[in-house]
Design a protein around this motif. Structure first.
Motif, PDB file in Angstrom:
ATOM      1  N   SER A   8       0.830  -1.196   0.000  1.00  0.00           N
ATOM      2  CA  SER A   8       0.000   0.000   0.000  1.00  0.00           C
ATOM      3  C   SER A   8       0.873   1.258   0.000  1.00  0.00           C
ATOM      4  O   SER A   8       1.815   1.368   0.799  1.00  0.00           O
ATOM      5  CB  SER A   8      -0.895  -0.001   1.250  1.00  0.00           C
ATOM      6  OG  SER A   8      -1.695   1.148   1.293  1.00  0.00           O
ATOM      7  N   GLY A   9       0.574   2.184  -0.895  1.00  0.00           N
ATOM      8  CA  GLY A   9       1.296   3.452  -0.958  1.00  0.00           C
ATOM      9  C   GLY A   9       2.614   3.340  -1.717  1.00  0.00           C
ATOM     10  O   GLY A   9       3.004   2.285  -2.200  1.00  0.00           O
ATOM     11  N   ALA A  10       3.288   4.473  -1.814  1.00  0.00           N
ATOM     12  CA  ALA A  10       4.584   4.544  -2.493  1.00  0.00           C
ATOM     13  C   ALA A  10       5.698   4.250  -1.491  1.00  0.00           C
ATOM     14  O   ALA A  10       5.810   4.921  -0.467  1.00  0.00           O
ATOM     15  CB  ALA A  10       4.785   5.920  -3.108  1.00  0.00           C
ATOM     16  N   VAL A  11       6.506   3.249  -1.780  1.00  0.00           N
ATOM     17  CA  VAL A  11       7.643   2.909  -0.925  1.00  0.00           C
ATOM     18  C   VAL A  11       8.821   3.775  -1.368  1.00  0.00           C
ATOM     19  O   VAL A  11       9.292   3.646  -2.499  1.00  0.00           O
ATOM     20  CB  VAL A  11       7.991   1.404  -1.043  1.00  0.00           C
ATOM     21  CG1 VAL A  11       9.237   1.090  -0.232  1.00  0.00           C
ATOM     22  CG2 VAL A  11       6.816   0.545  -0.593  1.00  0.00           C
ATOM     23  N   PRO A  12       9.299   4.674  -0.504  1.00  0.00           N
ATOM     24  CA  PRO A  12      10.396   5.567  -0.893  1.00  0.00           C
ATOM     25  C   PRO A  12      11.729   4.814  -1.028  1.00  0.00           C
ATOM     26  O   PRO A  12      11.876   3.692  -0.540  1.00  0.00           O
ATOM     27  CB  PRO A  12      10.457   6.578   0.254  1.00  0.00           C
ATOM     28  CG  PRO A  12       9.830   5.897   1.415  1.00  0.00           C
ATOM     29  CD  PRO A  12       8.836   4.918   0.866  1.00  0.00           C
ATOM     30  N   ASP A  13      12.676   5.453  -1.676  1.00  0.00           N
ATOM     31  CA  ASP A  13      14.002   4.859  -1.915  1.00  0.00           C
ATOM     32  C   ASP A  13      14.641   4.353  -0.625  1.00  0.00           C
ATOM     33  O   ASP A  13      15.255   3.293  -0.618  1.00  0.00           O
ATOM     34  CB  ASP A  13      14.942   5.877  -2.568  1.00  0.00           C
ATOM     35  CG  ASP A  13      14.537   6.234  -3.984  1.00  0.00           C
ATOM     36  OD1 ASP A  13      13.770   5.467  -4.604  1.00  0.00           O
ATOM     37  OD2 ASP A  13      14.989   7.283  -4.477  1.00  0.00           O
ATOM     38  N   THR A  14      14.517   5.124   0.441  1.00  0.00           N
ATOM     39  CA  THR A  14      15.171   4.747   1.700  1.00  0.00           C
ATOM     40  C   THR A  14      14.640   3.420   2.240  1.00  0.00           C
ATOM     41  O   THR A  14      15.414   2.611   2.746  1.00  0.00           O
ATOM     42  CB  THR A  14      15.003   5.842   2.762  1.00  0.00           C
ATOM     43  OG1 THR A  14      13.610   6.159   2.898  1.00  0.00           O
ATOM     44  CG2 THR A  14      15.768   7.092   2.394  1.00  0.00           C
ATOM     45  N   LEU A  15      13.343   3.201   2.131  1.00  0.00           N
ATOM     46  CA  LEU A  15      12.778   1.930   2.593  1.00  0.00           C
ATOM     47  C   LEU A  15      13.028   0.810   1.587  1.00  0.00           C
ATOM     48  O   LEU A  15      13.277  -0.331   1.968  1.00  0.00           O
ATOM     49  CB  LEU A  15      11.274   2.063   2.863  1.00  0.00           C
ATOM     50  CG  LEU A  15      10.877   2.923   4.059  1.00  0.00           C
ATOM     51  CD1 LEU A  15       9.367   2.923   4.233  1.00  0.00           C
ATOM     52  CD2 LEU A  15      11.547   2.435   5.327  1.00  0.00           C
ATOM     53  N   ALA A  16      12.965   1.122   0.303  1.00  0.00           N
ATOM     54  CA  ALA A  16      13.211   0.115  -0.730  1.00  0.00           C
ATOM     55  C   ALA A  16      14.631  -0.447  -0.611  1.00  0.00           C
ATOM     56  O   ALA A  16      14.870  -1.613  -0.939  1.00  0.00           O
ATOM     57  CB  ALA A  16      12.979   0.706  -2.109  1.00  0.00           C
ATOM     58  N   ALA A  17      15.553   0.345  -0.111  1.00  0.00           N
ATOM     59  CA  ALA A  17      16.933  -0.112   0.077  1.00  0.00           C
ATOM     60  C   ALA A  17      17.026  -1.256   1.088  1.00  0.00           C
ATOM     61  O   ALA A  17      18.001  -2.002   1.099  1.00  0.00           O
ATOM     62  CB  ALA A  17      17.815   1.050   0.510  1.00  0.00           C
ATOM     63  N   SER A  18      16.000  -1.427   1.913  1.00  0.00           N
ATOM     64  CA  SER A  18      15.956  -2.528   2.878  1.00  0.00           C
ATOM     65  C   SER A  18      15.659  -3.869   2.216  1.00  0.00           C
ATOM     66  O   SER A  18      15.691  -4.903   2.874  1.00  0.00           O
ATOM     67  CB  SER A  18      14.891  -2.251   3.944  1.00  0.00           C
ATOM     68  OG  SER A  18      15.186  -1.070   4.644  1.00  0.00           O
ATOM     69  N   PHE A  19      15.344  -3.830   0.925  1.00  0.00           N
ATOM     70  CA  PHE A  19      14.995  -5.033   0.175  1.00  0.00           C
ATOM     71  C   PHE A  19      15.852  -5.137  -1.085  1.00  0.00           C
ATOM     72  O   PHE A  19      15.343  -5.052  -2.199  1.00  0.00           O
ATOM     73  CB  PHE A  19      13.500  -5.005  -0.184  1.00  0.00           C
ATOM     74  CG  PHE A  19      12.609  -4.856   1.009  1.00  0.00           C
ATOM     75  CD1 PHE A  19      12.233  -5.965   1.747  1.00  0.00           C
ATOM     76  CD2 PHE A  19      12.171  -3.600   1.416  1.00  0.00           C
ATOM     77  CE1 PHE A  19      11.432  -5.830   2.877  1.00  0.00           C
ATOM     78  CE2 PHE A  19      11.365  -3.461   2.530  1.00  0.00           C
ATOM     79  CZ  PHE A  19      10.998  -4.580   3.272  1.00  0.00           C
ATOM     80  N   PRO A  20      17.162  -5.317  -0.922  1.00  0.00           N
ATOM     81  CA  PRO A  20      18.051  -5.325  -2.094  1.00  0.00           C
ATOM     82  C   PRO A  20      17.769  -6.477  -3.056  1.00  0.00           C
ATOM     83  O   PRO A  20      18.124  -6.396  -4.239  1.00  0.00           O
ATOM     84  CB  PRO A  20      19.452  -5.436  -1.489  1.00  0.00           C
ATOM     85  CG  PRO A  20      19.241  -6.053  -0.157  1.00  0.00           C
ATOM     86  CD  PRO A  20      17.884  -5.565   0.314  1.00  0.00           C
TER      87      PRO A  20
END
Length: 65
Positions: A8-20
């Motif tokens: 849900s929602g837009a996952v920002p770059d900072t959080l997306a980095a937690s899922f390499p």
């Protein structure tokens, strides 16, 4: 195994980095994260990371090989 997670929602770059291990596509009001998951333990680890970061998983599905 390949999985797709609809968040849900837009996952920002900072959080997306937690899922390499996962690629990201932003769609209206949601984010699709998808990629290879090694085994069941890895899958539960990914789900735990979503939860700990406050990300709401709307849908999870296994993709064809």
């Amino acid at each position: 195994m390949r999985y797709e997670f609809r968040i849900s929602g837009a996952v920002p770059d900072t959080l997306a980095a937690s899922f390499p291990e996962l690629a990201r596509i932003l769609v209206p009001e949601q984010t699709l994260l998808f990629g290879s998951v090694a085994d069941e333990a890895h899958l539960y680890g990914v789900l735990t990371r979503f939860q700990s970061l406050g990300l709401r998983v709307l849908e999870m599905r296994r993709l064809p090989a």
